[in-house]
Write a protein that holds these residues in place. Structure first.
Motif, PDB file in Angstrom:
ATOM      1  N   THR A  13       5.286   8.743   5.938  1.00 53.26           N
ATOM      2  CA  THR A  13       5.029   8.183   6.871  1.00 53.26           C
ATOM      3  C   THR A  13       3.514   7.190   6.441  1.00 53.26           C
ATOM      4  OG1 THR A  13       5.408   9.708   9.033  1.00 53.26           O
ATOM      5  CG2 THR A  13       4.812   7.846   9.849  1.00 53.26           C
ATOM      6  N   GLY A  14       2.650   7.961   6.384  1.00 51.05           N
ATOM      7  CA  GLY A  14       1.413   6.985   5.548  1.00 51.05           C
ATOM      8  C   GLY A  14       1.635   6.276   4.525  1.00 51.05           C
ATOM      9  N   ALA A  15       1.893   7.377   3.669  1.00 50.28           N
ATOM     10  CA  ALA A  15       2.768   6.438   2.715  1.00 50.28           C
ATOM     11  C   ALA A  15       3.866   5.062   2.762  1.00 50.28           C
ATOM     12  CB  ALA A  15       3.464   7.650   1.048  1.00 50.28           C
ATOM     13  N   ILE A  16       4.580   5.427   3.602  1.00 46.33           N
ATOM     14  CA  ILE A  16       5.861   4.134   4.085  1.00 46.33           C
ATOM     15  C   ILE A  16       5.011   2.991   4.789  1.00 46.33           C
ATOM     16  CG2 ILE A  16       7.642   3.361   6.274  1.00 46.33           C
ATOM     17  CD1 ILE A  16       8.526   6.555   5.140  1.00 46.33           C
ATOM     18  N   LEU A  17       3.615   3.634   5.503  1.00 49.39           N
ATOM     19  CA  LEU A  17       3.703   3.167   6.437  1.00 49.39           C
ATOM     20  C   LEU A  17       1.893   1.999   5.297  1.00 49.39           C
ATOM     21  CD1 LEU A  17       1.940   4.345   9.238  1.00 49.39           C
ATOM     22  CD2 LEU A  17       3.352   3.063   9.335  1.00 49.39           C
ATOM     23  N   ALA A  18       1.702   2.683   4.497  1.00 54.66           N
ATOM     24  CA  ALA A  18       0.462   1.744   3.174  1.00 54.66           C
ATOM     25  C   ALA A  18       1.443   0.941   2.682  1.00 54.66           C
ATOM     26  CB  ALA A  18       0.502   2.924   2.281  1.00 54.66           C
ATOM     27  N   CYS A  19       2.922   0.975   2.029  1.00 51.87           N
ATOM     28  CA  CYS A  19       3.560   0.278   1.346  1.00 51.87           C
ATOM     29  C   CYS A  19       4.101  -0.686   2.250  1.00 51.87           C
ATOM     30  CB  CYS A  19       5.360   1.374   0.710  1.00 51.87           C
ATOM     31  SG  CYS A  19       4.773   2.161  -0.429  1.00 51.87           S
ATOM     32  N   LEU A  20       4.036  -0.727   3.603  1.00 54.11           N
ATOM     33  CA  LEU A  20       4.513  -1.659   4.478  1.00 54.11           C
ATOM     34  C   LEU A  20       3.478  -2.538   4.583  1.00 54.11           C
ATOM     35  CD1 LEU A  20       6.944  -0.084   7.573  1.00 54.11           C
ATOM     36  CD2 LEU A  20       7.182  -2.032   5.541  1.00 54.11           C
ATOM     37  N   GLY A  21       2.403  -2.537   4.729  1.00 58.89           N
ATOM     38  CA  GLY A  21       0.624  -2.845   4.705  1.00 58.89           C
ATOM     39  C   GLY A  21       1.156  -4.151   3.541  1.00 58.89           C
ATOM     40  N   VAL A  22       1.421  -3.516   2.704  1.00 55.66           N
ATOM     41  CA  VAL A  22       1.438  -4.355   1.318  1.00 55.66           C
ATOM     42  C   VAL A  22       1.839  -5.665   1.268  1.00 55.66           C
ATOM     43  CG1 VAL A  22       2.563  -2.924  -0.464  1.00 55.66           C
ATOM     44  CG2 VAL A  22       0.538  -4.033  -1.436  1.00 55.66           C
ATOM     45  N   THR A  23       3.136  -5.195   2.009  1.00 52.00           N
ATOM     46  CA  THR A  23       4.504  -5.928   1.794  1.00 52.00           C
ATOM     47  C   THR A  23       4.220  -6.584   3.326  1.00 52.00           C
ATOM     48  OG1 THR A  23       6.130  -3.577   1.496  1.00 52.00           O
ATOM     49  CG2 THR A  23       7.480  -5.960   2.524  1.00 52.00           C
ATOM     50  N   LEU A  24       3.753  -6.310   3.836  1.00 53.47           N
ATOM     51  CA  LEU A  24       3.319  -7.369   4.379  1.00 53.47           C
ATOM     52  C   LEU A  24       2.902  -8.602   4.137  1.00 53.47           C
ATOM     53  CD1 LEU A  24       3.763  -8.432   7.766  1.00 53.47           C
ATOM     54  CD2 LEU A  24       2.201  -6.948   8.972  1.00 53.47           C
ATOM     55  N   ASN A  25       1.498  -7.959   3.041  1.00 51.82           N
ATOM     56  CA  ASN A  25       0.148  -8.922   3.211  1.00 51.82           C
ATOM     57  C   ASN A  25       1.534  -9.819   2.618  1.00 51.82           C
ATOM     58  OD1 ASN A  25      -1.964  -8.864   0.224  1.00 51.82           O
ATOM     59  ND2 ASN A  25      -2.778  -9.447   2.345  1.00 51.82           N
ATOM     60  N   ARG A  26       2.092  -9.496   1.362  1.00 53.23           N
ATOM     61  CA  ARG A  26       2.330 -10.098   0.005  1.00 53.23           C
ATOM     62  C   ARG A  26       3.275 -11.235   1.248  1.00 53.23           C
ATOM     63  NH1 ARG A  26      -1.378  -6.979  -1.500  1.00 53.23           N
ATOM     64  NH2 ARG A  26      -0.255  -7.267  -3.866  1.00 53.23           N
ATOM     65  N   ALA A  28      -4.256   4.792   6.647  1.00 50.25           N
ATOM     66  CA  ALA A  28      -5.513   5.231   5.484  1.00 50.25           C
ATOM     67  C   ALA A  28      -6.074   6.112   6.242  1.00 50.25           C
ATOM     68  CB  ALA A  28      -6.424   4.676   5.731  1.00 50.25           C
ATOM     69  N   ALA A  29      -6.050   6.690   7.619  1.00 51.76           N
ATOM     70  CA  ALA A  29      -6.490   7.862   8.505  1.00 51.76           C
ATOM     71  C   ALA A  29      -5.298   9.126   8.209  1.00 51.76           C
ATOM     72  CB  ALA A  29      -6.599   6.856   9.736  1.00 51.76           C
ATOM     73  N   ILE A  30      -4.131   8.800   7.927  1.00 48.40           N
ATOM     74  CA  ILE A  30      -3.253   9.962   7.524  1.00 48.40           C
ATOM     75  C   ILE A  30      -3.608  11.130   6.211  1.00 48.40           C
ATOM     76  CG2 ILE A  30      -0.321  10.037   7.585  1.00 48.40           C
ATOM     77  CD1 ILE A  30      -0.150   7.889  10.176  1.00 48.40           C
ATOM     78  N   LEU A  31      -3.704   8.884   5.134  1.00 49.24           N
ATOM     79  CA  LEU A  31      -3.776  10.241   4.292  1.00 49.24           C
ATOM     80  C   LEU A  31      -5.086  10.097   3.355  1.00 49.24           C
ATOM     81  CD1 LEU A  31      -1.782   7.268   2.752  1.00 49.24           C
ATOM     82  CD2 LEU A  31      -1.067   9.555   3.182  1.00 49.24           C
ATOM     83  N   ILE A  32      -6.462   9.646   4.345  1.00 45.00           N
ATOM     84  CA  ILE A  32      -7.381  10.715   4.246  1.00 45.00           C
ATOM     85  C   ILE A  32      -7.630  12.157   4.442  1.00 45.00           C
ATOM     86  CG2 ILE A  32     -10.126  10.435   4.364  1.00 45.00           C
ATOM     87  CD1 ILE A  32      -9.521   7.243   3.464  1.00 45.00           C
ATOM     88  N   ARG A  33      -7.797  12.336   5.802  1.00 44.86           N
ATOM     89  CA  ARG A  33      -7.768  13.929   6.664  1.00 44.86           C
ATOM     90  C   ARG A  33      -6.747  14.639   6.160  1.00 44.86           C
ATOM     91  NH1 ARG A  33      -9.297  14.918  12.023  1.00 44.86           N
ATOM     92  NH2 ARG A  33      -8.481  17.236  12.261  1.00 44.86           N
ATOM     93  N   PRO A  34      -7.381  16.070   5.235  1.00 43.60           N
ATOM     94  CA  PRO A  34      -5.954  17.157   4.048  1.00 43.60           C
ATOM     95  C   PRO A  34      -5.467  17.829   5.457  1.00 43.60           C
ATOM     96  CG  PRO A  34      -8.897  16.877   3.957  1.00 43.60           C
ATOM     97  CD  PRO A  34      -8.630  15.868   4.898  1.00 43.60           C
ATOM     98  N   SER A  35      -5.877  17.416   6.901  1.00 40.88           N
ATOM     99  CA  SER A  35      -4.446  18.792   7.465  1.00 40.88           C
ATOM    100  C   SER A  35      -3.573  17.640   7.874  1.00 40.88           C
ATOM    101  CB  SER A  35      -5.779  19.102   8.668  1.00 40.88           C
ATOM    102  OG  SER A  35      -6.257  18.089   9.500  1.00 40.88           O
ATOM    103  N   TRP A  36      -3.355  16.500   7.474  1.00 39.50           N
ATOM    104  CA  TRP A  36      -2.721  15.571   8.315  1.00 39.50           C
ATOM    105  C   TRP A  36      -1.712  15.530   7.318  1.00 39.50           C
ATOM    106  CZ3 TRP A  36      -4.817  11.236  11.436  1.00 39.50           C
ATOM    107  CH2 TRP A  36      -5.510  11.850  12.765  1.00 39.50           C
ATOM    108  N   ARG A  37      -2.286  15.118   6.391  1.00 36.64           N
ATOM    109  CA  ARG A  37      -1.737  14.892   4.421  1.00 36.64           C
ATOM    110  C   ARG A  37      -0.304  16.005   3.973  1.00 36.64           C
ATOM    111  NH1 ARG A  37      -6.577  13.539   1.731  1.00 36.64           N
ATOM    112  NH2 ARG A  37      -6.428  15.584   0.438  1.00 36.64           N
ATOM    113  N   ALA A  38      -1.521  16.881   4.637  1.00 40.87           N
ATOM    114  CA  ALA A  38      -0.594  17.978   4.173  1.00 40.87           C
ATOM    115  C   ALA A  38       0.480  18.437   4.829  1.00 40.87           C
ATOM    116  CB  ALA A  38      -1.503  19.716   4.741  1.00 40.87           C
ATOM    117  N   ARG A  39       1.014  17.839   5.630  1.00 48.16           N
ATOM    118  CA  ARG A  39       1.910  17.905   6.482  1.00 48.16           C
ATOM    119  C   ARG A  39       2.708  16.454   5.700  1.00 48.16           C
ATOM    120  NH1 ARG A  39       1.017  18.123  12.856  1.00 48.16           N
ATOM    121  NH2 ARG A  39       3.335  17.465  13.099  1.00 48.16           N
ATOM    122  N   ARG A  40       4.173  17.613   5.130  1.00 46.26           N
ATOM    123  CA  ARG A  40       4.953  16.509   4.255  1.00 46.26           C
ATOM    124  C   ARG A  40       5.632  15.257   5.209  1.00 46.26           C
ATOM    125  NH1 ARG A  40       6.779  17.880  -0.047  1.00 46.26           N
ATOM    126  NH2 ARG A  40       5.147  18.765  -0.525  1.00 46.26           N
ATOM    127  N   GLY A  41       5.942  15.420   6.375  1.00 51.62           N
ATOM    128  CA  GLY A  41       6.160  14.178   7.169  1.00 51.62           C
ATOM    129  C   GLY A  41       5.913  12.992   7.555  1.00 51.62           C
TER     130      GLY A  41
END
Lengths: 274, 242, 426
Positions: free
Chosen positions: C348-361, C331-344
């Motif tokens: 990474t944020g997107a992968i972690l977010a998807c892993l988070g929902v996976t872990l929750n399930r 959430a922190a990575i994706l919310i901060r515009p300067s971090w989000r601007a870097r594709r890597g």
């Protein structure tokens, strides 16, 4: 599921749940039926050619939808939103008042192409020329002809067929590539061209004919320059792209040096065939 | 759906299992399987994939073994398995309080198994098979279940039916008294079966040595356990007091 | 024309179906790419055949571990497929025009996720032929009934949303009836977007409710609002948060595999921003929910929460991973515009977010099943059989195949041509 099915209850939860379900199903089915009915009525009212062009135009990348006043420099960066149909465009009407078309010489030269100004050009590289008898001749312009090559094959509408501006009226066939070509104006086909003529169709124009959407006069220079640019760009897709120009002059048969895939791409870009 | 216009007054069948008497012989399980046409375990079945309506757990307690028979508790309050079943294959008979499992309706989604805190439900992982000739021993009062459906204890519903019919033939209308196979088979008479709506039996079930498993989940189990050992009682209700 | 097609070599037929201006790999390369996926599909189909024809003993599920890998992954892919409804909602209803760049791709992802999950569910239930009972004799109090109704309806909506993409194929659209129907259907897409949103809300929620209502399982049981436990709302929110991340992730993956740009950087930014904000909201509510559960719900039902994390492989680190590592961090990575601007960082944020929902399930299915309820019972172990892995592998393969064919022959990324043109110009 239904009152007559075993297990049905007239309870609040049951009726609410199934009510929502049936409402959703009804909305989905009726929307599908509506779409089918509207398609049917489009066929009945002959709106199909317009939809075909609307759909193709909708899919053009914004770079290829540039307004004619963009490449003449009047309105920088403007993207057309109405299918290159300036007949109803308020902006175009206003700009015509501000900058009335300037007279142009009989021939305009752009990169070795001598472009006659005695006719009106369509964005899909066809032209329409008024004949003394009031009919219009329709043909491919210089870029279109070079793309079609020396011995092109066309599928032309038979005499008597009504055609609508911007709708796909004829098609070009070359080995490896096919393209539909847009009609420049509304009218009825009077005759198709004999072999080896430089035109394709003779039209009896519609009584309400407007040619305001066609390009003419001085703006042709900017337009042709831009189209040649676009041609080169479309061709540079593949590796080892052939050059379009032969000593500064556009080669006669563009297709000769292209792979079928490249030719296909070129036809799409030039004849606005998505 | 069970017809709710059944004649009143209703029964509320329950069980009192005396852990002090249970020696873990497993007769109840065997009698249950015979009564209810539970097929013998498939050769590849494990303790977790075999069919058992009544399992006897062994618990080590203070250096001794305690045996705890577990079957469907016929939960009477907010029955966890009943509300989750998508196709009404779990139905509570208001006349008996028995939580019925209707195999013909069962989708085999096993949501009820996940919902059951006692894990008293079993799934037919294999096609039910009896050794040749054994089909002659099947109980004609009880249907056999298909592969891919869930089954569980129903307090020998077939026996209840027979008792009801007998009572009806005698012109009696009301709760009937009968014994399920496990209670009948227990050599130590550890299982007492009765109607919790009858004050005598209810009083027994409410005795100070009695307790219910996972009472804190408030599902209203109708099987009551009884032991004179306070420490065992506490151990079996551990989660509540921890 | 059919005779001309028959005499032409396969590669030239193939080329006729690929959009003009879209450069795609050669037919041979494409076939080579498909081959292993078809292999996996065949293996999984065999595993499914075993389960359907002989019984579910081919899985390692059992009476105590009634839900296994399949339910866990079904929940996961349905959450990840939420990008389809949410992108549609943002585009057609909230008029976020930017998302037009990914809506087609999101629809294909949604369609493959949902249809794949349905296939696995059909194998997972013991009597799939009785599935119609749920419609004809529904128990409306069951969350599973709601899930079944909504998912099948939504699958139909997704299929309808997919139809215009198919009809826009270069050859199919030459038939005026197809093109006109596509045109008219596309104009009504807002209706399907709204219906899809309604259905998705309920089934994503009900999938969470599925576990939240298990009053016999104090590890997952939650209090809630009206008939819905808190997991109902958390599932909706987490699916909405993970959906755009998954869309960004798949787009990025396709860009890497196809070695070309497909969407503008601004679209990535929008997807990341939406995902990040929703994820933050989710983490906040999830934290409150967890605190309520630890202090009220679980002890109220006789189970002190700490007991769930004792003597098992799933310690409190699971809770930390779910909320902080795969929740707060992305959430922190994706919310901060300067971090989000870097594709890597964004990926990474997107992968972690998807892993988070996976872990929750995972926690709600696998961990719930593993934890005993009876005081003398032990922690249960389960590891899926090869048939379970293979059947799921087949769904992944199926999704990859449908997506690959769609990418090759349909317009999944309308900005692709535009980006190709502008990269040439520069």
């Amino acid at each position: 599921m239904f009152p007559w099915v075993y297990g049905f209850q007239w309870s609040f939860g049951y009726v609410l749940f199934l009510g929502i379900f049936f409402a959703v199903a009804a909305v989905v089915v009726s929307t599908l039926i509506l779409a089918a009915w509207r398609s049917f009525s489009a066929f009945r009212r002959g709106r199909v050619p317009l939809i075909q062009w609307d759909s193709a135009f909708h899919d053009l990348p914004p770079q290829e939808r540039a307004c004619r006043h963009d490449f003449t420099g009047e309105l920088s960066g403007r993207v057309c939103e109405r299918g290159f149909d300036c007949r109803e465009c308020a902006t175009h009407a206003k700009l015509l008042q501000v900058h009335p078309p300037e007279p142009a010489p009989d021939l305009i030269e752009v990169s070795g192409l001598a472009i006659p100004t005695d006719r009106l050009y369509h964005r899909g590289h066809t032209w329409a020329q008024l004949q003394p008898d009031g009919s219009y001749l329709i043909g491919l312009d210089l870029i279109g002809r070079r793309l079609a090559g020396a011995n092109p094959t066309f599928t032309l509408p038979t005499p008597g067929t009504p055609i609508i501006a911007n709708s796909p009226a004829l098609s070009l066939h070359r080995p490896g590539a096919e393209a539909r070509i847009l009609a420049p104006i509304d009218g009825i086909v009077l005759e198709t061209a004999p072999p080896n003529s430089n035109w394709l169709l003779r039209l009896k124009p519609s009584p309400f004919l407007s040619t305001r959407h066609l390009l003419s006069g001085s703006e042709l220079r900017a337009w042709f320059a831009r189209e040649l640019d676009r041609l080169q760009l479309a061709l540079s897709a593949g590796e080892g792209a052939p050059s379009l120009a032969d000593g500064g002059v556009l080669v006669d048969d563009l297709a000769a040096g292209c792979t079928p895939a490249q030719l296909d791409t070129l036809c799409g870009a030039i004849f606005l065939d998505e | 759906m069970i017809d709710t216009r059944k004649p009143a007054p209703a029964a509320r069948y329950g069980m009192i299992i005396d852990l002090d008497r249970c020696n873990g012989c497993g007769s109840c399980s065997v009698a249950c399987a015979v009564e209810n046409n539970v097929p013998p375990p498939h050769p590849k079945a494990t303790t977790r994939t075999g069919l058992n309506w009544l399992r006897v757990f062994r618990v080590e307690h203070e250096g001794r073994d305690a045996f705890i028979p577990i079957s469907c508790m016929q939960c009477g309050e907010e029955t966890p398995c009943q509300s989750v079943c998508p196709q009404n294959a779990v139905a509570i008979d208001p006349a008996t309080g028995i939580v019925g499992q209707i195999p013909e309706r069962c989708l085999g989604c096993r949501y009820c198994m996940a919902a059951c805190p006692y894990q008293a439900r079993a799934f037919n992982w294999w096609d039910p098979q009896w050794p040749a000739g054994f089909e002659l021993t099947l109980n004609p009062e009880v249907g056999v279940r298909q592969r891919g459906t869930v089954e569980k204890c129903n307090f020998c519903h077939g026996r209840w039916h027979a008792a009801r019919q007998q009572a009806a033939a005698n012109g009696e209308n009301g709760p009937v008294s009968y014994q399920p196979a496990c209670a009948e088979a227990c050599p130590a008479q550890a299982i007492a079966f009765g109607d919790l709506n009858q004050s005598e039996f209810a009083a027994k079930a409410a005795g100070h040595a009695c307790f219910r498993l996972l009472d804190s989940l408030r599902t209203g189990p109708k099987i009551v356990y009884k032991t004179s050992s306070a420490s065992l009682r506490n151990a079996l209700q551990e989660s509540r007091h921890a | 024309m059919p005779s001309a097609l028959a005499s032409a070599p396969a590669a030239s037929i193939d080329r006729r179906f690929i959009n003009r201006g879209a450069s795609r790999s050669t037919l041979a390369r494409f076939s080579l790419w498909l081959l292993p996926w078809f292999g996996l599909l065949a293996l999984g189909a065999y595993a499914m055949y075993l389960c359907l024809s002989q019984g579910l003993f081919h899985t390692n599920m059992d009476n105590r571990y009634a839900f296994g890998l399949w339910i866990f992954l079904d929940l996961t892919i349905i959450a990840l497929g939420a990008g389809a409804f949410f992108t549609g909602f943002l585009l057609y209803v909230l008029r976020n025009k930017e998302l037009k760049a990914v809506i087609n791709s999101a629809v294909v992802i949604g369609l493959t996720c949902y249809s794949g999950a349905m296939v696995v569910l059909a194998v997972d239930v013991g009597q799939p032929l009785r599935a119609w009972f749920t419609y004809y004799h529904p128990n409306v109090h069951s969350m599973l009934t709601e899930v079944t109704f909504c998912i099948t309806c939504y699958l139909a909506v997704l299929a309808i949303e997919y139809v215009p993409l198919v009809l826009k194929n270069r050859q199919l659209k030459l038939r005026p009836s197809f093109l006109v129907f596509e045109w008219e259907l596309h104009k009504l897409m807002v209706v399907f977007a709204l219906v899809g949103t309604l259905l998705s809300f309920f089934h994503q929620g009900s999938l969470g409710g599925l576990f939240g209502v298990l009053r016999g399982r104090p590890f997952v049981f939650r209090e809630g609002f009206a008939i819905w436990p808190s997991t109902f709302f958390l599932f909706i929110l987490s699916a909405m948060a993970a959906g755009p991340s998954f869309v960004a992730l798949t787009t990025w993956l396709v860009e890497k595999l196809a070695r070309r740009r497909l969407i503008q950087a601004a679209v990535y930014d929008t997807l990341g921003r939406i995902s990040g904000k929703l994820l933050l909201a989710y983490v906040f509510l999830k934290t409150i929910d967890t605190l309520l559960w630890i202090n009220q719900t679980a002890p109220g039902r006789g189970f002190p929460a700490h007991r769930f994390y004792l003597e098992s492989a799933f310690g409190t680190w699971m809770l930390f991973a779910e909320i902080v590592l795969f929740g707060l961090l992305p959430a922190a990575i994706l919310i901060r515009p300067s971090w989000r601007a870097r594709r890597g960082a964004l990926i990474t944020g997107a992968i972690l977010a998807c892993l988070g929902v996976t872990l929750n399930r995972f926690v709600l299915t696998i961990q719930t099943m593993a934890l005993p309820t009876l005081p003398f019972d032990r922690f249960l172990y389960y590891s899926p059989s090869w048939q379970e892995y293979a059947a799921f592998g087949a769904i992944i393969a199926y999704a990859v195949l449908v997506y690959s064919f769609s990418y090759r022959y349909l317009t999944l990324f309308p900005q692709e041509r535009e980006l190709a043109l502008s990269s040439k110009r520069s």
